[in-house]
Design an enzyme around this catalytic site. Structure first.
Site, PDB file in Angstrom:
ATOM      1  N   ARG A 177       0.837  -1.192   0.000  1.00 48.88           N
ATOM      2  CA  ARG A 177       0.000   0.000   0.000  1.00 48.88           C
ATOM      3  C   ARG A 177       0.880   1.253   0.000  1.00 48.88           C
ATOM      4  O   ARG A 177       2.005   1.239   0.510  1.00 48.88           O
ATOM      5  CB  ARG A 177      -0.950  -0.012   1.194  1.00 48.88           C
ATOM      6  N   LEU A 191       7.138  -4.456   4.299  1.00 48.60           N
ATOM      7  CA  LEU A 191       7.755  -5.071   5.460  1.00 48.60           C
ATOM      8  C   LEU A 191       9.126  -5.612   5.082  1.00 48.60           C
ATOM      9  O   LEU A 191       9.407  -5.901   3.917  1.00 48.60           O
ATOM     10  CB  LEU A 191       6.862  -6.180   6.004  1.00 48.60           C
ATOM     11  N   GLY A 195       9.862  -8.894  -0.912  1.00 48.66           N
ATOM     12  CA  GLY A 195      10.858  -8.853  -1.978  1.00 48.66           C
ATOM     13  C   GLY A 195      11.356  -7.467  -2.315  1.00 48.66           C
ATOM     14  O   GLY A 195      12.557  -7.251  -2.524  1.00 48.66           O
ATOM     15  N   ASP A 287      -7.000  -1.213   8.511  1.00 43.68           N
ATOM     16  CA  ASP A 287      -6.303  -2.323   7.871  1.00 43.68           C
ATOM     17  C   ASP A 287      -7.130  -3.600   7.913  1.00 43.68           C
ATOM     18  O   ASP A 287      -8.222  -3.640   8.473  1.00 43.68           O
ATOM     19  CB  ASP A 287      -4.934  -2.539   8.534  1.00 43.68           C
TER      20      ASP A 287
END
Length: 489
Positions: A177, A191, A195, A287
């Site tokens: 996001r 996070l 990747g 969320d």
């Protein structure tokens, strides 16, 4: 059926009554979320808002609002067929050469599909029909949703972020996001284990102080979008996997400003860079947990070029307490996980991620138990085998006579086959989703395993209970009499 681009998918959905056009003026501020949420909870269609308040660009939501539409997007006829996708992935994760002609014939369909994995690079593409750069770049042209009253700003939700690290040939596609903080700036919330974040970290090590090229594609074809949320092996590009899903090579075009490749059929493409050290506070946002998350700092994405189709469609979603679109994706992708786990742990019969548990925080596993302590081995395996389960807080292991997807069955097993002290495994100081405010430290918390299997000698000294089962001959006799008795009317 396979789809060449998002518009082809939209046309097929509309033809089958699974897309609703909304011509009335609807505000991207809160109103689209409320309409989308009510529609999704009712199992309704995808929505195309043709007249967003204050904008000329239409907005597409609820595209993957039912598990069947997720299966359609992955080129499968139904949700059950997604097990085949998991079989492909398990083979790609650990390929084995055929051991004879018969096995070669069995694996031939996979080999044929693998031929579709290399990308096809085009010299021009629809996603670059309009090219804006410099001062002309303006995110205010896009009807970005403001989903919840407590959200700090509009939020890009379905952007495919494309990166390449300095040590890998493959490009990574991830969905992260992005908070809008200016006409040409977004915050890239990813996070540490994802990747894109890994590529950025390795880039800074190899090229200290240099800008990191990033591209965000919006409105790609469904196979490419869903490839970005599927647990593909780290050595495989999501573009390659999308080609396998689609049955044809993924068409890409070189970005205008860098060497990254973008989906040729995308509706909108944002090109730019991350400046090392440029961070900004992100959030709060409603969320998938059903709560507003804490504010934290993430890299700033500066957009230098914006390319798009002449009549672009903005693809969007919202996240909130399940069910939401990520929860629906979780239900469908659950079927992909099962063959992956079964290849590593053949004793697993079924695996279920309840959507009420945010589709990853709790797992129920049923096994063919073979020895004392078997359940603990499986729960430890679930936590360590796939990166997707590193944030799973609770793993419940049951015997194969229990339906993992029936809470009545699972709760019966927990309450009749478990002793809390003996059959509960607690592990402290493990990675936890930083959005999980219940953990004592951000990003670090505990995990609980529940062994709800029948206990074997060595696990208990007591005589173990035998389940009550009716005599089969009696059941058949009453079956024959049931309609005649007319008890239920």
């Amino acid at each position: 059926m396979k789809y060449k681009d998002l518009r082809d998918f939209i046309a097929q959905l509309e033809q089958s009554g699974q897309l609703k056009r909304i011509s009335r003026e609807i505000d991207p501020y809160l109103e689209m979320t409320e309409i989308s949420d009510r529609t999704l909870r009712a199992g309704g269609p995808a929505l195309l808002f043709e007249n967003p308040k204050g904008y000329t660009m239409p907005v597409l939501t609820n595209l993957f609002g039912t598990p069947d539409r997720v299966a359609m997007g992955m080129g499968q006829p139904n949700v059950a067929a997604l097990r085949q996708v998991g079989i492909w992935l398990s083979y790609l994760k650990e390929p084995e050469p055929p051991r004879g002609f018969k096995e070669l014939m069995e694996k031939l369909p996979i080999f044929k599909q693998v031929l579709n994995m290399p990308t096809k690079r085009l010299s021009s593409a629809p996603c670059q029909q309009r090219v804006l750069e410099g001062e002309a770049v303006d995110l205010d042209q896009i009807p970005i949703q403001h989903c919840w009253p407590g959200d700090v700003a509009p939020l890009v939700t379905w952007g495919l972020t494309i990166t390449r690290g300095p040590y890998k040939k493959r490009q990574n596609l991830g969905i992260y996001r992005q908070q809008k903080i200016g006409k040409n700036k977004l915050i890239m919330r990813w996070l540490d284990h994802r990747g894109g974040a890994i590529d950025f970290r390795e880039w800074q090590e190899a090229h200290p102080g240099e800008r990191f090229p990033v591209v965000v594609a919006l409105g790609a074809d469904p196979a490419t979008i869903l490839g970005a949320v599927t647990p593909v092996p780290d050595t495989l590009s999501e573009y390659a996997f999308a080609g396998l899903l689609r049955g044809s090579r993924t068409e890409v075009v070189k970005a205008v400003s860098c060497d990254l490749e973008v989906p040729a059929s995308a509706e909108i493409v944002l090109e730019g860079y991350l400046e090392p050290g440029e961070m900004a506070p992100e959030g709060p946002y409603g969320d998938h947990t059903g709560y507003y998350n804490e504010v934290d700092e993430f890299p700033v994405f500066t957009i230098t070029h914006m390319t798009m189709r002449k009549d672009a469609i903005y693809h969007s979603t919202y996240t909130g307490r399940p069910p939401d679109e990520p929860a629906v994706l979780g239900v469908a992708l659950n079927e992909v996980f099962v063959p992956l786990l079964q290849k590593q742990f053949p004793e697993i019969v079924d695996f279920y991620l309840p959507p009420e548990g945010c589709s990853y925080r709790m797992a129920v596993v049923t096994i063919k138990k073979r020895y004392p302590g078997h359940a603990k081995r499986v729960m430890l395996g679930v936590w360590s085998f796939l990166r997707q389960f590193m944030y799973t807080k609770f793993v419940i292991v049951c015997d194969d006579d229990i339906n993992a997807r029936d809470w009545k069955d699972v709760i019966w097993a927990i309450t009749t086959r478990m002793d809390p002290a003996r059959d509960t495994t607690l592990i402290e100081h493990t990675p936890i989703d930083y959005l999980d405010f219940a953990s004592p430290v951000s990003g670090l918390g505990s995990k609980m395993g529940l062994d709800a299997t029948n206990k074997w000698p060595g696990e208990t000294n007591r005589e173990w209970g035998q389940p009550i089962v009716q005599d089969e001959a009696v059941k058949q006799k009453i079956d024959a009499l049931w309609d005649e008795l007319n008890i239920l009317g």
